[in-house]
Design an enzyme around this catalytic site. Structure first.
Site, PDB file in Angstrom:
ATOM      1  N   HIS A 123       7.367  79.857 -38.334  1.00  0.00           N
ATOM      2  CA  HIS A 123       8.335  79.902 -39.426  1.00  0.00           C
ATOM      3  C   HIS A 123       7.685  79.907 -40.813  1.00  0.00           C
ATOM      4  O   HIS A 123       8.128  80.635 -41.706  1.00  0.00           O
ATOM      5  CB  HIS A 123       9.288  78.709 -39.303  1.00  0.00           C
ATOM      6  CG  HIS A 123      10.429  78.747 -40.262  1.00  0.00           C
ATOM      7  ND1 HIS A 123      11.389  79.734 -40.254  1.00  0.00           N
ATOM      8  CD2 HIS A 123      10.777  77.915 -41.281  1.00  0.00           C
ATOM      9  CE1 HIS A 123      12.271  79.512 -41.204  1.00  0.00           C
ATOM     10  NE2 HIS A 123      11.932  78.424 -41.851  1.00  0.00           N
ATOM     11  N   ASP A 152      11.193  81.407 -33.970  1.00  0.00           N
ATOM     12  CA  ASP A 152       9.957  81.266 -34.746  1.00  0.00           C
ATOM     13  C   ASP A 152       9.519  79.807 -34.850  1.00  0.00           C
ATOM     14  O   ASP A 152       8.789  79.451 -35.755  1.00  0.00           O
ATOM     15  CB  ASP A 152      10.128  81.877 -36.142  1.00  0.00           C
ATOM     16  CG  ASP A 152      11.114  81.105 -37.015  1.00  0.00           C
ATOM     17  OD1 ASP A 152      11.684  80.106 -36.552  1.00  0.00           O
ATOM     18  OD2 ASP A 152      11.312  81.503 -38.185  1.00  0.00           O
ATOM     19  N   SER A 189      13.655  81.234 -45.296  1.00  0.00           N
ATOM     20  CA  SER A 189      14.298  80.096 -44.635  1.00  0.00           C
ATOM     21  C   SER A 189      15.656  79.783 -45.266  1.00  0.00           C
ATOM     22  O   SER A 189      16.522  80.655 -45.346  1.00  0.00           O
ATOM     23  CB  SER A 189      13.362  78.887 -44.694  1.00  0.00           C
ATOM     24  OG  SER A 189      13.857  77.816 -43.916  1.00  0.00           O
TER      25      SER A 189
END
Length: 691
Positions: free
Chosen positions: A646, A593, A264
């Site tokens: 995610h 995602d 991320s």
């Protein structure tokens, strides 16, 4: 009627035969009389009822109050809580335990894989734990206790305002407020679980351990994710400690290069590190031009937010996203209630706007990457994700699923994704020629009373308090904003935040990367404004989930609450498109995602860094590894082993296997090269970026 009854009594005295013959006749007469009388009575009663109803005043429907919504929410929460407690204590343990499937670590160990290259994990925003080292009197008893992550969320309910105060940074410096020190939790435990039972890195760590990884060759690069990236070095020496750790692992593991696995926001944090480590001091780490080539084998980016995320826009603009806007619509006014004095969104915004890291996630590249008022790279995208999610993969020579690509561009309802914020549905769909333009000259503040209300509204101060009502309305006025004019908008509504944060981050595209200005650290986390290291043997992977509706742009409205304490804008949850449209609840969705759109996650590996480009002068090999989302088929499967979400993708067995094989010595070509299910290739072709 009375004569009939007397006749019946006589029948009982007389003989049975006689009574029977006469009784049937009397019964028929009686039945006919009863029916007539009942008809008369029912008619009279009906007339009386109508007269009563006409005389009675009509009852007014009870007005639904904010307090009623709050009570319903509390009732649902309590019911759910007691139901979970009942299941936990009363049902057999075997029914509650999620069946454990043998992970890739067990299988790969049987194949003979063993630990080879040291592995460094780099967590993203929010998922890393934070602990208290110094605080206000309200935080007594919390020394070195977690304020965030790892199951500490009971503090939110016990002392929420105290927690928000300690998680906030100084509004002008972006560093610690006076008398408060909150630091990242070090080690693997800092980000293995976000909450009890909710894994982040735990599944990957466990599988790596199966083939021999442990503390000497596995490291979690914990850092305070609230700070700007350079401030993590200025305050905590986090980048220096990461450099030293990588050098130590390289030497102590037989001079084996390190495999970095960022997630991320940790992806652009590590990108910043790669530039910092080779830059001369005092701004950089002084490792020299060949440091990355010597120490890094591969960078395996999970859920990479290379070019930013639209979620950061809604977070900074109105402290919400699709989920929050839905809750706000279900219980309007509860969180901003004057009765309870919560000011929830204002307090969250006040805290979030002190975190420079969120500004690092604003979309990068402007209209060239994200589109303008009338076009975007995702043009023609269809939002029927169910077809994409469950079709079988038919890989070609480069593992690109062409059938999926074609299906993803069936035109249903065109969405102007380039308009990242639109005020009203018409502003999101009309041609740009029919809309008022958002001129940057309008976004200028002066100290006159026409533009400012020079007072603070309530304890939860935000910079909206310093805007006049006229300025707030002018921002809306049926306008739409692209990622270019968005930055001007944020500078207007939050000038102090943007002035502080833009000293650390930039969101443009470099015209000439040899310009000395790009040696400044504010450009290092933007892949469009910095060069990759001269490390031709290094590999870069973009690994992310696809097939999940992901926030891409928003339809806003003025908040119905005009109090000066309130946030004046909110997502218009009542706006929807047609069936099959990408517009739902005021949010336009694209493929991704659930947090990062495909465009942001995949473009650099698909085009920006593919081959020798001005952003990748040494031709570092790049690979796209997409994982089509497949939700769990039952609650007993937990968060699934094929998830593309995610965070849940960290438990995706296919992704874990790819990481383990590379850590054990494999190359990108040996694990299959590119694996593409989305439309990222066509999107990239539509972006006119000079390479």
């Amino acid at each position: 009627m009375a004569s009939v009854l007397r006749f019946r009594k006589l029948c009982y005295v007389e003989s049975a035969v006689k009574c029977t013959s006469v009784g049937y006749e009397s019964f028929e007469i009686d039945e006919k009389l009863d029916e007539k009388e009942e008809d008369v009575l029912s008619a009279n009663n009906f007339a009386l009822e109508i007269n009563k109803k006409r005389k009675q005043p009509k009852r007014q429907p009870k007005e639904w109050r904010c307090l009623d919504s709050c009570c319903w929410i509390i009732g649902y929460l309590c019911t759910t809580w007691w139901l979970l407690l009942f299941c936990y204590h009363c049902l057999p343990v075997t029914l509650l335990r999620v069946p454990e499937l043998p992970g890739p670590g067990v299988r790969l160990k049987r194949e003979g894989l063993t630990a080879l290259h040291p592995v460094v994990l780099v967590p993203g925003i929010v998922t890393g734990g934070l602990e208290l080292w110094e605080g206000r009197p309200c935080a007594d008893g919390l020394f070195r206790k977690r304020l965030w992550g790892g199951g500490s969320f009971t503090q939110i309910f016990k002392r929420p305002l105290c927690l928000l105060e300690h998680l906030s940074l100084h509004y002008e410096t972006g560093l610690d407020p006076q008398g408060i020190r909150v630091r990242a939790v070090p080690g693997l435990v800092g980000a293995d679980y976000f909450a009890p039972g909710y894994f982040v890195w735990a599944v990957l760590i466990e599988n790596l351990a199966k083939i021999g990884y442990e503390g000497k060759n596995l490291h979690m690069a914990a850092y305070d994710w609230r700070l700007s990236f350079q401030n993590t070095e200025i305050r905590d020496h986090a980048l220096t400690r990461l450099k030293s750790k990588i050098e130590l692992m390289y030497i102590s593991n037989g001079y084996k290069k390190v495999v970095a696995v960022p997630h991320s926001m940790g992806v652009i944090y590590f990108l910043h590190f790669l530039k910092w480590v080779e830059t001369p001091p005092p701004m950089g780490g002084g490792g020299g031009p060949g440091w990355c080539a010597k120490h890094i084998k591969a960078v395996m980016n999970i859920g990479p937010a290379f070019l930013g995320v639209p979620k950061a826009v809604s977070n900074l603009f109105s402290a919400e996203g699709k989920d929050v806007s839905y809750i706000r619509a279900m219980a309007p006014g509860v969180f901003d209630s004057e009765i309870f004095g919560l000011q929830t969104f204002e307090r969250v915004m006040r805290m979030a706007r002190t975190w420079d890291s969120i500004v690092s996630l604003l979309p990068k590249g402007g209209e060239v990457i994200w589109g303008n008022m009338d076009r975007s790279p995702e043009e023609g995208h269809v939002c029927d994700f169910s077809k994409k999610s469950h079709s079988k993969t038919s890989l070609t020579t480069n593992n690109v699923n062409n059938s999926d690509v074609n299906r993803g561009f069936l035109v249903k309802d065109l969405a102007n994704y380039g308009r990242i914020i639109s005020f009203g549905k018409p502003a999101s769909v009309l041609h740009s020629s029919k809309l008022p333009t958002a001129d940057s000259k309008e976004f200028s503040r002066t100290s006159t009373s026409e533009n400012f209300n020079n007072f603070s509204c309530g304890e939860a101060w935000t910079e909206y308090d310093e805007m006049s009502r006229q300025s707030i309305q002018n921002v809306a006025a049926d306008k739409a904003y692209t990622t270019t004019t968005l930055l001007d908008l944020l500078r207007f509504v939050a000038p102090k935040m943007m002035r502080r944060a833009e000293a650390h981050f930039s969101h443009g595209i470099a015209e000439n990367l040899d310009d000395p200005k790009y040696n400044h650290y504010k450009y290092w986390s933007n892949p469009l404004e910095t060069k990759l290291s001269d490390a031709p043997d290094m590999e870069i992977y973009c690994m992310y989930g696809v097939g999940i509706p992901t926030e891409r742009s928003y339809v806003y409205k003025l908040s119905p609450n005009s109090r000066c304490k309130s946030i004046p804008y909110q997502i218009d949850n009542s706006v929807h498109g047609e069936d099959g449209s990408c517009l739902k609840g005021g949010v336009y969705f694209a493929d991704g995602d659930e947090s990062v759109p495909v465009l942001s996650a995949g473009f650099m590996c698909a085009k920006g860094w593919r081959g020798r480009t001005r952003f990748n002068p040494s031709g570092i090999a790049t690979y796209i590894r997409e994982y089509r989302h497949k939700p769990p088929t039952s609650l007993m499967e937990g968060r699934g082993i094929e998830s593309g979400s995610h965070v849940d993708i960290m438990g995706n067995f296919a992704l874990i296997e790819d990481i383990m094989r590379v850590a054990a010595g494999a190359t990108g070509d040996e694990i299959g090269g590119d694996q593409i299910h989305s439309d990222i290739i066509k999107m990239s072709e539509r972006i006119n970026l000079g390479l």
